[in-house]
Design a protein around this motif. Structure first.
Motif, PDB file in Angstrom:
ATOM      1  N   MET A   1     -64.230  59.677  -2.116  1.00 41.41           N
ATOM      2  CA  MET A   1     -63.517  59.568  -0.835  1.00 41.41           C
ATOM      3  C   MET A   1     -62.544  60.731  -0.694  1.00 41.41           C
ATOM      4  O   MET A   1     -61.803  61.044  -1.608  1.00 41.41           O
TER       5      MET A   1
ATOM      6  N   ASP B   1     -32.556  62.408   7.566  1.00 42.26           N
ATOM      7  CA  ASP B   1     -33.389  63.514   7.079  1.00 42.26           C
ATOM      8  C   ASP B   1     -32.580  64.537   6.281  1.00 42.26           C
ATOM      9  O   ASP B   1     -33.121  65.549   5.835  1.00 42.26           O
TER      10      ASP B   1
ATOM     11  N   ILE C   1     -57.748  59.085   3.265  1.00 40.97           N
ATOM     12  CA  ILE C   1     -56.779  58.082   2.783  1.00 40.97           C
ATOM     13  C   ILE C   1     -55.454  58.225   3.518  1.00 40.97           C
ATOM     14  O   ILE C   1     -54.770  57.255   3.802  1.00 40.97           O
ATOM     15  N   ILE C   2     -55.092  59.481   3.805  1.00 42.07           N
ATOM     16  CA  ILE C   2     -53.784  59.732   4.432  1.00 42.07           C
ATOM     17  C   ILE C   2     -53.834  59.349   5.911  1.00 42.07           C
ATOM     18  O   ILE C   2     -54.055  60.186   6.791  1.00 42.07           O
TER      19      ILE C   2
ATOM     20  N   ILE D   1     -59.366  62.870   0.324  1.00 40.31           N
ATOM     21  CA  ILE D   1     -57.928  62.553   0.410  1.00 40.31           C
ATOM     22  C   ILE D   1     -57.495  62.387   1.862  1.00 40.31           C
ATOM     23  O   ILE D   1     -56.724  61.501   2.199  1.00 40.31           O
TER      24      ILE D   1
ATOM     25  N   PRO E   1     -40.014  52.387 -12.679  1.00 42.64           N
ATOM     26  CA  PRO E   1     -40.333  51.566 -11.497  1.00 42.64           C
ATOM     27  C   PRO E   1     -39.901  50.110 -11.649  1.00 42.64           C
ATOM     28  O   PRO E   1     -39.396  49.510 -10.690  1.00 42.64           O
TER      29      PRO E   1
ATOM     30  N   ASN F   1     -52.805  53.190   5.997  1.00 45.03           N
ATOM     31  CA  ASN F   1     -52.947  53.116   4.538  1.00 45.03           C
ATOM     32  C   ASN F   1     -51.635  53.390   3.797  1.00 45.03           C
ATOM     33  O   ASN F   1     -51.600  53.372   2.570  1.00 45.03           O
ATOM     34  N   LYS F   2     -50.590  53.647   4.540  1.00 49.67           N
ATOM     35  CA  LYS F   2     -49.316  53.985   3.912  1.00 49.67           C
ATOM     36  C   LYS F   2     -48.744  52.753   3.196  1.00 49.67           C
ATOM     37  O   LYS F   2     -48.616  51.685   3.778  1.00 49.67           O
ATOM     38  N   VAL F   3     -48.429  52.908   1.914  1.00 50.02           N
ATOM     39  CA  VAL F   3     -47.871  51.782   1.162  1.00 50.02           C
ATOM     40  C   VAL F   3     -46.427  52.031   0.722  1.00 50.02           C
ATOM     41  O   VAL F   3     -45.729  51.102   0.323  1.00 50.02           O
ATOM     42  N   TYR F   4     -45.994  53.259   0.771  1.00 52.49           N
ATOM     43  CA  TYR F   4     -44.599  53.536   0.402  1.00 52.49           C
ATOM     44  C   TYR F   4     -44.171  54.867   0.992  1.00 52.49           C
ATOM     45  O   TYR F   4     -44.905  55.847   0.916  1.00 52.49           O
ATOM     46  N   GLY F   5     -42.976  54.874   1.580  1.00 53.24           N
ATOM     47  CA  GLY F   5     -42.449  56.127   2.126  1.00 53.24           C
ATOM     48  C   GLY F   5     -40.955  56.014   2.325  1.00 53.24           C
ATOM     49  O   GLY F   5     -40.340  54.985   2.024  1.00 53.24           O
ATOM     50  N   LYS F   6     -40.410  57.081   2.815  1.00 49.35           N
ATOM     51  CA  LYS F   6     -38.958  57.134   3.018  1.00 49.35           C
ATOM     52  C   LYS F   6     -38.510  56.061   4.010  1.00 49.35           C
ATOM     53  O   LYS F   6     -39.119  55.884   5.062  1.00 49.35           O
TER      54      LYS F   6
END
Lengths: 353, 73, 253
Positions: free
Chosen positions: C1, C22, C6-7, C3, C190, C11-16
């Motif tokens: 698959m 900013d 996926i982006i 990249i 983590p 599909n986002k599972v973690y971000g700011k």
């Protein structure tokens, strides 16, 4: 009613949101009265005994930064502890009321009355170029009325205001007329008045508000100082308050504030009985100092004497106004000793001889 | 069910501390030999195929420069 | 698959966190402050209380916390944050009020304000970053500096007879009737980060339940002050700080 009690009732009746204090003689009746009256059950005003004057003034900072009408009261040694908070409040441009019921110093000093904190109140106390708006009451009624006035001025200019009283005015009992009460502002009214700067919780519709006195960039810091000085100049222009007693034809002038202005009224009358044209000017605002009214009198004067309950502090401001045009003398007692009118009159005669 | 993940790094904000690298369970990431405009060796993927999108790297990142994506395949 | 397949937003599972601004944080690479700031932001976002939260920043490295979390802030004089927070919360009981303080601010110059706010049981959150050193002023001894630890003002290591002992202020605060939740956490991996996040979330929730003060210590690193690179600093912390400052809940009621 005592002057200190008048402060407490005035706070409740003018819609103050919070009082934070620490006991110290001769002003403990302020918090005692508030605790007895339980305004949190009526107006919703918060009253809290803090662990120190340092904590009290920083609670005032926290409350003032939320746009609330908050105050504290203390006496000289406690005000010294608060000076850190005062410069931060001035640096963050926060409106609040601080009452100083002065006692004799330096150090732990005495619990007897004094006006020895004139320099501290009007010239800083804390570090940096800042000013407090300073009101000097001379009666129990003044104590009451100046609470609301101080809050009005503090919010108008976003600047801390101080009522600089002394042990005489704080402890003295006099008749008092209550003024019409003002309700505490609603949260909506606070937001309408203070949302541009206060920490009321950030809605999506505006940028976050940050209350700080920190500016590491020297240019930013200088520009902020210039802005502050402009504000102080505007206060000097618009907010001078004073009263006069028999100055119309005066050839000699006494300048006195607070309790000393009351004693000096008698001195003026004694002089007048003896054919000496003496008048008195009482600064009600110590900052802004009534420079112009004194200056306007100088041409008709042969002498000015500053009478204070200290070793000569306000006299320096009087000399600056006179600027050598007329002799400026001083009479004062220190350490809690309050002079009699006779004693001041004797000193005045000696000075003008 | 297998998962496949990947990350997007804000390379300009990355300070190259490397805390994420040691916390990646699959050896997916490393600090680049290249530097960003601040001079930091920023984070990049060296074995992208091994990424499961577990978010360990982003969770420990002090500067919130990592965005994690994951799909089930 | 591929990249790029996926982006995708779905599909986002973690971000700011959206509560973070900013602005690039001024902290040194690997500094724990960044992680804890992020966790506070994530909790505020999750609880949807951005418009109801007022933060109080200290004097020290995190004096500029107000540049990074997009909420209303007050910057306190050194050590006085709990006094500010006391008044903010008492005058605005509907707001979430927290202080964010380092070890010098909280456990040295601000000890009185900290103890008394906690003893009164103010319904506030105190987040305490303990990295055993003064970071902002260049790595001097903190009240929490370990015995033997070298700092700019203990160049031969902290000695009890000269400098006294490291202060376990969190243990002290756990004894006070006014505290409802006192915990010590860390953010070096983590699992630790997730525990700290849960602790901060619980602390914020407590503050609306009139249970008293919630106190979250985060044992942290100061790479610059310790003069140890970030990854090794985390190891040094585990080996040297954790035995003296053991992790876990001291009180939860």
């Amino acid at each position: 009613m005592k002057g200190n009690e008048a402060i407490a009732y005035a706070a409740i009746n003018c819609g103050a949101d919070g009082y934070f204090g620490y006991p110290i003689t001769p002003q403990s009746e302020v918090m005692e009265t508030l605790m007895k009256e339980k305004p949190w059950e009526t107006t919703g005003m918060v009253v809290l005994q803090a662990e120190s004057e340092t904590a009290s003034i920083n609670m005032v900072y926290g409350g003032a930064a939320c746009g609330k009408k908050v105050m504290t009261s203390s006496s000289s040694p406690g005000i010294s502890l608060m000076c850190e908070g005062l410069t931060y409040l001035a640096g963050a441009e926060l409106p609040c009321l601080v009452v100083n019921v002065m006692r004799g110093g330096p150090g732990l000093g005495t619990i007897q009355p004094s006006q020895g904190d004139y320099f501290q109140a009007t010239k800083g106390g804390g570090h940096g170029d800042y000013r407090l708006i300073v009101l000097a009451p001379a009666s129990v009624q003044d104590m009451y009325d100046f609470v609301d006035l101080a809050f009005e001025l503090a919010f108008k200019y976003r600047n801390p205001a101080m009522i600089l009283a002394d042990g005489v005015i704080g402890q003295m009992m006099e008749k008092l007329e209550f003024r019409p009460t003002k309700p505490r502002r609603t949260p909506e009214e606070v937001r309408a008045q203070c949302d541009s700067w206060a920490t009321l919780g950030k809605p999506k519709t505006r940028e976050r508000n940050v209350i700080t006195s920190l500016a590491l960039d020297p240019v930013v810091m200088e520009n902020f100082n210039i802005k502050l000085q402009k504000k102080y100049a505007e206060i000097e222009e618009k907010e001078v308050r004073y009263s006069t007693y028999k100055t119309e034809d005066a050839e000699h002038l006494i300048v006195a504030f607070g309790c000393m202005s009351r004693i000096c009224e008698n001195v003026v009358d004694m002089a007048r009985e003896n054919g000496i044209k003496l008048g008195m000017l009482r600064p009600i605002t110590l900052f802004p100092f009534p420079k112009k009214p004194i200056d306007a009198l100088v041409p008709q004067l042969k002498s000015i004497m500053s009478v204070e309950l200290n070793s000569g502090q306000m006299v320096e401001d009087v000399r600056l106004v006179s600027n050598g045009r007329v002799p400026v003398g001083f009479y004062g007692r220190q350490g809690g000793v309050v002079p009699t009118p006779d004693e001041i009159y004797e000193a005045f005669l000696k000075f003008i001889k | 069910m297998a998962v496949k993940g990947t990350i997007v790094v804000d390379t300009e904000k990355c300070k190259g501390c490397g805390v994420c690298v040691v916390n990646c369970p699959f050896g997916v990431i490393a600090l680049s030999h290249e530097v960003n405009s601040k001079g930091y060796n920023f984070l990049h993927m060296v074995s992208p195929d091994k990424c499961t999108g577990c978010t360990s790297c982003a969770t420990v990142c002090p500067d919130s420069v990592i965005t994690v994506y994951r799909v089930k395949i | 698959m591929d990249i790029n397949d996926i982006i995708k937003p779905e599909n986002k599972v973690y971000g700011k966190s959206s509560v973070l601004t900013d602005n690039i944080m001024h902290y040194c690479p690997g500094c724990s402050h960044g992680v804890v700031h992020k966790l506070v932001a994530e909790v505020i976002e999750e609880l949807d209380i951005q418009d109801k939260t007022i933060g109080v920043s200290p004097v020290g490295c995190s004096v500029f916390a107000y540049n990074y979390l997009d909420i209303d802030w007050q910057e306190a004089a050194h050590g006085r944050a709990p006094a500010l927070a006391t008044a903010i919360k008492r005058l605005n009981p509907d707001k979430y009020v927290f202080t964010y303080q380092g070890d010098g601010d909280l456990a040295s110059i601000g000890t009185a304000e900290t103890m008394h706010a906690c003893n009164r049981g103010e319904n506030i959150v105190i987040i305490f970053i303990n990295n055993a050193i003064y970071g902002m002023t260049g790595g001097q001894m903190a009240p929490t500096t370990l015995l033997g630890q070298v700092t700019a003002t203990t160049p031969y290591g902290r000695k009890a007879e000269l400098n006294g002992y490291p202060l376990k202020i969190t243990e002290l605060l756990a004894q006070l009737e006014g505290t409802c939740y006192v915990t010590r956490q860390s953010v070096q991996n983590p699992a630790a980060v997730r525990k700290t996040r849960a602790a901060i979330k619980k602390a914020f929730q407590n503050s609306m339940m009139k249970k008293g003060t919630s106190f979250v210590e985060v044992v942290s690193t100061c790479n610059s002050g310790w003069k140890i690179p970030p990854v090794e600093a985390n190891k040094w912390m585990e080996e040297n700080m954790f035995p003296f400052y053991p992790l876990g809940d001291m009180k939860d009621r």
